[in-house]
Design a protein around this motif. Structure first.
Motif, mmCIF file in Angstrom:
data_model
loop_
_atom_site.group_PDB
_atom_site.id
_atom_site.type_symbol
_atom_site.label_atom_id
_atom_site.label_comp_id
_atom_site.label_asym_id
_atom_site.label_seq_id
_atom_site.Cartn_x
_atom_site.Cartn_y
_atom_site.Cartn_z
ATOM 1 N N VAL A 36 -3.326 12.079 2.101
ATOM 2 C CA VAL A 36 -4.034 11.744 1.019
ATOM 3 C C VAL A 36 -4.544 10.227 0.995
ATOM 4 O O VAL A 36 -4.200 9.571 1.439
ATOM 5 N N VAL A 37 -5.800 10.182 0.627
ATOM 6 C CA VAL A 37 -6.367 8.931 0.324
ATOM 7 C C VAL A 37 -7.047 8.964 -1.135
ATOM 8 O O VAL A 37 -7.680 9.912 -1.440
ATOM 9 N N GLN A 38 -6.620 7.764 -1.785
ATOM 10 C CA GLN A 38 -7.046 7.466 -3.136
ATOM 11 C C GLN A 38 -7.884 6.375 -3.286
ATOM 12 O O GLN A 38 -7.608 5.568 -2.689
ATOM 13 N N THR A 39 -9.073 6.530 -3.950
ATOM 14 C CA THR A 39 -9.812 5.284 -4.433
ATOM 15 C C THR A 39 -10.295 5.258 -5.947
ATOM 16 O O THR A 39 -9.919 6.142 -6.426
ATOM 17 N N ARG A 61 -5.313 14.540 9.148
ATOM 18 C CA ARG A 61 -5.601 13.140 8.703
ATOM 19 C C ARG A 61 -7.213 13.170 8.050
ATOM 20 O O ARG A 61 -8.084 14.154 8.306
ATOM 21 N N VAL A 62 -7.375 12.304 6.931
ATOM 22 C CA VAL A 62 -8.331 12.225 6.268
ATOM 23 C C VAL A 62 -9.351 10.988 6.835
ATOM 24 O O VAL A 62 -8.965 9.725 7.024
ATOM 25 N N ASN A 63 -10.658 11.300 7.220
ATOM 26 C CA ASN A 63 -11.399 10.387 7.743
ATOM 27 C C ASN A 63 -12.213 9.572 6.770
ATOM 28 O O ASN A 63 -11.978 8.309 6.408
ATOM 29 N N ASN A 64 -13.133 10.071 6.015
ATOM 30 C CA ASN A 64 -13.622 9.447 4.926
ATOM 31 C C ASN A 64 -12.979 9.254 3.792
ATOM 32 O O ASN A 64 -12.633 10.150 3.059
ATOM 33 N N PRO A 65 -12.686 8.137 3.286
ATOM 34 C CA PRO A 65 -12.022 7.906 2.237
ATOM 35 C C PRO A 65 -12.769 8.112 0.868
ATOM 36 O O PRO A 65 -11.754 8.396 -0.019
ATOM 37 N N LYS A 66 -14.051 8.070 0.694
ATOM 38 C CA LYS A 66 -14.559 8.324 -0.468
ATOM 39 C C LYS A 66 -15.478 9.273 -0.367
ATOM 40 O O LYS A 66 -16.432 9.613 0.132
ATOM 41 N N ILE A 68 -18.041 12.334 -1.477
ATOM 42 C CA ILE A 68 -19.324 12.237 -2.130
ATOM 43 C C ILE A 68 -19.842 13.473 -2.969
ATOM 44 O O ILE A 68 -20.095 13.269 -4.185
ATOM 45 N N PHE B 17 2.978 4.702 -1.700
ATOM 46 C CA PHE B 17 1.517 5.212 -1.615
ATOM 47 C C PHE B 17 0.833 3.892 -2.064
ATOM 48 O O PHE B 17 0.782 3.533 -3.362
ATOM 49 N N HIS B 186 -8.736 -1.535 -0.867
ATOM 50 C CA HIS B 186 -8.553 -0.617 -2.208
ATOM 51 C C HIS B 186 -8.151 0.707 -2.274
ATOM 52 O O HIS B 186 -7.980 1.329 -3.069
ATOM 53 N N MET B 187 -8.181 1.248 -1.036
ATOM 54 C CA MET B 187 -8.018 2.790 -0.880
ATOM 55 C C MET B 187 -6.286 2.720 -0.564
ATOM 56 O O MET B 187 -5.731 1.950 -0.134
ATOM 57 N N ARG B 188 -5.725 3.914 -1.375
ATOM 58 C CA ARG B 188 -4.298 4.011 -1.226
ATOM 59 C C ARG B 188 -3.965 5.179 -0.153
ATOM 60 O O ARG B 188 -4.616 6.322 -0.268
ATOM 61 N N GLU B 189 -2.932 4.865 0.581
ATOM 62 C CA GLU B 189 -2.597 5.952 1.575
ATOM 63 C C GLU B 189 -0.895 5.783 1.516
ATOM 64 O O GLU B 189 -0.421 4.675 1.262
ATOM 65 N N ARG B 297 -12.716 5.070 10.893
ATOM 66 C CA ARG B 297 -12.464 6.643 10.123
ATOM 67 C C ARG B 297 -13.490 7.596 10.268
ATOM 68 O O ARG B 297 -13.464 8.659 10.796
ATOM 69 N N SER B 298 -14.593 6.981 9.865
ATOM 70 C CA SER B 298 -15.826 7.964 9.983
ATOM 71 C C SER B 298 -16.156 8.333 11.375
ATOM 72 O O SER B 298 -16.716 9.498 11.657
ATOM 73 N N PHE B 373 -19.962 2.700 1.576
ATOM 74 C CA PHE B 373 -19.381 3.272 3.070
ATOM 75 C C PHE B 373 -20.041 4.209 3.849
ATOM 76 O O PHE B 373 -20.921 4.937 3.279
ATOM 77 N N ASP B 376 -18.793 10.164 7.982
ATOM 78 C CA ASP B 376 -19.201 10.741 9.436
ATOM 79 C C ASP B 376 -20.186 11.624 9.552
ATOM 80 O O ASP B 376 -20.839 11.728 10.563
#
Lengths: 180, 391, 280, 74
Positions: A36-39, A61-66, A68, B17, B186-189, B297-298, B373, B376
């Protein structure tokens, strides 16, 4: 059940969206063992009319955190609805607080008077976000109810356990029909 | 007020988290942080807030200073008493910290400076992501000065590199900049914190010399002089002026040169130990994407998607930005024909990469500096376009 | 019995004479600081001198204490870090009028506001000596300097009024001529819990004298001596009569809570709350 | 306790001839010597008020022979 969800919880500042995002993220990451990624919105945006919390819940695994575009959109305010509705993927789910938002009907659109439920059925308007969590849980299964309840109970102020549990289970128990 | 909870997993490790900012301070506590001075600035503010709440619980001290200049001065002062110290800021604040950061470099005072990069220049884009301070981290303070800078790409890496930053600071007697960016901050993991026995913690190297004979910049122990605390029986003087081994001001050309040579040599001679990097599928790669911080990451996403389409992509992630390690680039597999450097700035570290790669290879930057940001898909699209052009 | 106190404190590895001009008051103030520390029985190891940049800030290099010669204006900021990280230490800041009140003005008022247990001695000669005689924030109106060729048009700070208003526990002024009084005030300041500011009027017989035709070092010292009046005397004078006077004495001596002490209490409270923080 | 012999010494290589000691000694114990440095005229007149020491910016006035010995090597 898909193995990759992009989710946006939106509304206006003060509706508890960011808290919702953290609870949902924690539930999925720590108790459902997903990636999980949360923003979320920051600064003036977070205090303004169209604030959001976003999550990506995945089996890998999550690459892009945000995100679209999103698979699931929750909107609790008109500006948020107007701003974010174009970002919903085809086949995505939109959950709308129909007590606050004028919306367009369509497949996958679930209008529910969430804030009115919180006020009338739970007796506390600020539990609308928790009711919404229950709705997302039962409608999308993106996070398990047990995980959600555990994460919720760890975050709320002591003494508010019962009302929060009530709000969550109320949201989960609602029956839906999408609005075509 | 903390916005996260820590749980215990089956092995007894702390898990949670967390945001990058929150994880940074939790990791600093593991590394032995005892003093934090800061000044509010987005997007690093959460680090100070967690420090204010948690440090006094564990016998540390927090102070919110009147500005960025004094925050940096305060952590240098506190470090002189033997404590592990840290401050956190963002671009505009990082500019103000440069004065006393230079002081810490010259006097070889261990400390950690977190810079959560945001869009610039000037006040720029306070809540949006950027990697525009890469060169500033190296060259921001006036005069030639040695620096170590690390850059994490995930919240778990924030934990790893924060601990590493404190270790490097103490081991090499030098300030370390932790170059985070808004996205990772700022991102949570989900984070798993290492157990004490799984974590190597390096503490300051003390001297065993007679206090009367102690020199704070003694060269007889090698390039990294033992460092004693203010308040101990070792009494000495430090100054921002170029100094001799006693710390006294000097303008003697040989002493000046020797000092500057030594403080740079102590870092440069250990570039291999300081250089942290990861390679992903580079063995057979024809196209190499180089990046650091959150865009990694991307890049990995683009690599996975590109490989599915038959593109032989590899990724090189730099965790250590400074000192820059040329050997990584001179030893790249010879199959690599194209190198793309992904940065959320107008092209900064690419200058170093271009400088060190001598063989004929196509090097291009993929740069994004609009506050958003890089995804990918954007990277992959660019690679496909470039491939299309060539074929 | 006379005592060569200062000589017990000079750094054994440092060369003399020192850097200051003949007749500069800075050496007088430094020896008063050392005698004050000595008379309080403070240990050399646990007394830290911190200074900024400027003529006065060169002082700590000569005396055998742990000492930090910082960056311009930041002495109080470095000192705050030292004192916070180890409240057991006695921290004395040596600063000048330009260092402490212009570039360091923000740190000055905030150190006073926090009332952290540091003693700051302001070597106040109304001029930037090391950079060539520019006007400082304590220069009187119509005095001259390298950057005030038509006379200074900026009103000066009154260091003591500023420190008192900003909340320092102990505020006093003396002069380099009144070295015994100065030593007494510094001693009181160090002994006092909380922030102490000691404003010391000291002559710059080189640059201030050059731009203001103030005569040789002895003329300047005599002028300081002759213009000095006590607070009690000053109260009887009109503003016009006080114009050229140096008012010495104790301007504030009070017991607001001290910062590191308050923080130690906070730490006790925070430690008690650790149990709430136990892992779930 | 036996009273020590009065002793006053001016360390010339530290002195910068500001003459504060000469000017402000209340009992005229010190004067300007022919070499331009302060010199002790009459130690017996000294009342050990310490003003000269307090006002010497150069730490060049010494009141104990042992200290003089230690410092002369510097």
């Amino acid at each position: 059940m898909k193995n990759f969800y992009e989710i946006r919880l939106s509304g206006s500042g003060g509706q508890g969206l960011i808290t919702m995002g953290m609870i949902m993220g924690e539930a999925a990451a720590l108790f459902d063992h997903k990636y999980v990624v949360q923003t979320q919105s920051y600064g003036p945006e977070a205090r303004g009319g169209a604030c959001k919390a976003e999550l990506i819940i995945s089996n890998s695994r999550v690459n892009n955190p945000k995100p679209i575009t999103v698979d699931i959109l929750l909107t609790l305010s008109q500006p948020a609805y107007d701003k974010y509705i174009p970002d919903v993927k085809p086949g995505g789910i939109v959950i709308i607080d129909s007590s606050l938002v004028k919306y367009k009907k369509g497949k996958g659109v679930y209008p529910l008077p969430i804030t009115t439920f919180a006020e009338k059925d739970i007796g506390l308007k600020v539990t609308a976000n928790v009711v919404a969590l229950g709705i997302i849980c039962s409608l999308t299964k993106v996070v398990s109810y047990n995980a959600l309840e555990r994460a919720l109970l760890n975050r709320i102020p002591p003494g508010t356990e019962n009302i929060n549990k009530k709000a969550l289970s109320f949201g989960k128990s609602l029956k839906f029909k999408d609005n075509i | 007020m903390l916005f996260y909870k820590l749980y215990k997993d089956e092995q007894g490790r702390k898990v949670g988290f967390l945001q990058g900012n929150e994880a940074c301070l939790e990791a600093a506590l593991i590394a032995g942080l005892k003093f934090f001075a800061g000044y509010p600035i987005t997007p690093s503010s959460e680090i100070a807030a967690v420090a204010a709440e948690k440090l006094p619980m564990y016998g540390g001290r927090f102070i919110q200073m009147e500005d960025e200049l004094s925050s940096m001065a305060a952590i240098v002062g506190a470090s002189m008493t033997g404590k592990k110290t840290m401050t956190a800021t963002s671009g505009p604040g990082f500019s103000l910290k440069q004065e006393n950061l230079g002081y810490a470099c010259l006097n070889e005072v261990p400390c950690v400076i977190v810079n959560v990069q945001r869009g610039g220049p000037s006040t720029g884009l306070p809540t949006q992501v950027s990697q525009g301070d890469v060169m500033q981290a190296k060259w921001g303070s006036h005069g030639d000065h040695p620096i170590i800078a690390l850059s994490p790409s995930s919240v778990q890496e924030v934990v790893e590199l924060t601990i590493q930053a404190f270790n490097f600071a103490e081991q090499y007697r030098n300030p370390v900049v932790l170059l985070m960016d808004e996205t990772v901050a700022h991102m949570r993991e989900k984070i798993v914190f290492p157990l004490a026995e799984e974590t190597e913690i390096i503490n300051r190297h003390h001297s065993e010399v007679d206090p009367q004979k102690y020199k704070p910049f003694d060269t007889s122990f090698g390039d990294i002089p033992p460092f004693e605390n203010f308040g101990s029986e070792y009494r000495y003087f430090i100054t921002g002026l170029i100094h001799d081994e006693y710390g006294y001001p000097t303008t003697k050309p040989l002493e000046v040169k020797n000092l500057l040579d030594r403080i740079h040599r102590k870092i440069n001679d250990h570039t291999q130990q300081l250089s942290l990097f990861e390679q992903y599928q580079t063995e057979d790669a024809e196209t190499l994407i180089i990046s650091y911080g959150s865009p990694v990451r991307s890049c990995l996403g683009a690599m996975e998607a590109g490989r599915k389409k038959g593109m032989k992509i590899g990724v090189l992630q730099l965790k250590t930005i400074w000192p820059f390690n040329p050997e990584i680039f001179t030893k790249l597999p010879s199959k690599i024909k194209n190198i793309y450097v992904v940065e959320l700035n107008m092209g900064q570290l690419i200058l170093e990469i271009e400088r060190v790669i001598k063989r004929k290879v196509n090097i291009q930057g993929i740069n994004k500096y609009d506050g958003l940001f890089i995804s990918d898909q954007e990277i992959l699209k660019y690679l496909e376009q470039q491939q299309g052009k060539k074929s | 019995m006379m005592q060569d106190i200062i000589h017990q404190y000079l750094r054994p590895s440092k060369k003399f004479p020192h850097v200051w001009c003949p007749g500069c008051g800075d050496g007088i103030v430094l020896s008063a600081i050392v005698r004050a520390i000595h008379s309080l029985g403070k240990s050399k190891n646990e007394t830290v001198l911190v200074s900024g940049i400027g003529c006065s800030s060169r002082a700590p290099v000569y005396v055998d204490f742990p000492a930090l010669h910082g960056t311009h204006g930041r002495a109080l900021a470095f000192a705050t870090g030292i004192k916070m990280a180890n409240p057991e230490l006695t921290v004395v800041v040596i600063t000048g009028d330009g260092d402490g009140l212009a570039i360091g003005g923000n740190h000055f008022i905030h150190a006073c506001r926090r009332n952290i247990d540091i003693t700051a001695v302001v070597f106040n000669n109304s001029i930037y000596g090391m950079t060539g005689g520019q006007y400082s924030p304590t220069m009187k109106v119509n005095d001259y300097g390298a950057t005030a060729p038509y006379g200074n048009i900026e009103r000066p700070f009154d260091v003591c009024d500023l420190a008192s208003a900003a909340g320092a526990n102990f505020v006093a002024r003396a002069t380099a001529y009144h070295a015994i009084m100065l030593e007494k005030f510094i001693k009181m300041g160090i002994a006092k819990k909380g922030l102490s500011i000691i404003d010391v009027i000291t002559p710059c017989p080189t640059l201030y004298s050059f731009y203001n035709k103030a005569g040789k070092n002895i003329d300047m010292m005599e002028s300081i001596r002759d213009r000095t009046i006590t607070i009690q005397k000053a109260e009887q004078l009109s503003d016009a009569e006080k114009e050229d006077k140096i008012v010495v004495g104790i301007f504030a001596n009070r017991d607001f809570p001290e910062y590191t002490g308050i923080y130690s209490d906070l730490m006790e409270r925070a430690k008690r709350s650790v149990k709430d923080e136990e892992l779930l | 306790m036996a009273k020590k012999t009065k002793y006053l010494y001016i360390k010339k290589n530290w002195c910068k001839q500001c003459m504060f000691c000469v000017e402000f000694c209340p009992r005229d114990v010190i004067e300007v010597g022919e070499d331009g440095y302060p010199r002790i005229v009459d130690i017996t007149k000294c009342r050990e008020c310490t003003l000269c020491i307090s006002l010497c910016p150069e730490f060049a006035i010494i009141t104990e022979p042992e200290v003089t010995e230690q410092l002369e090597v510097r």
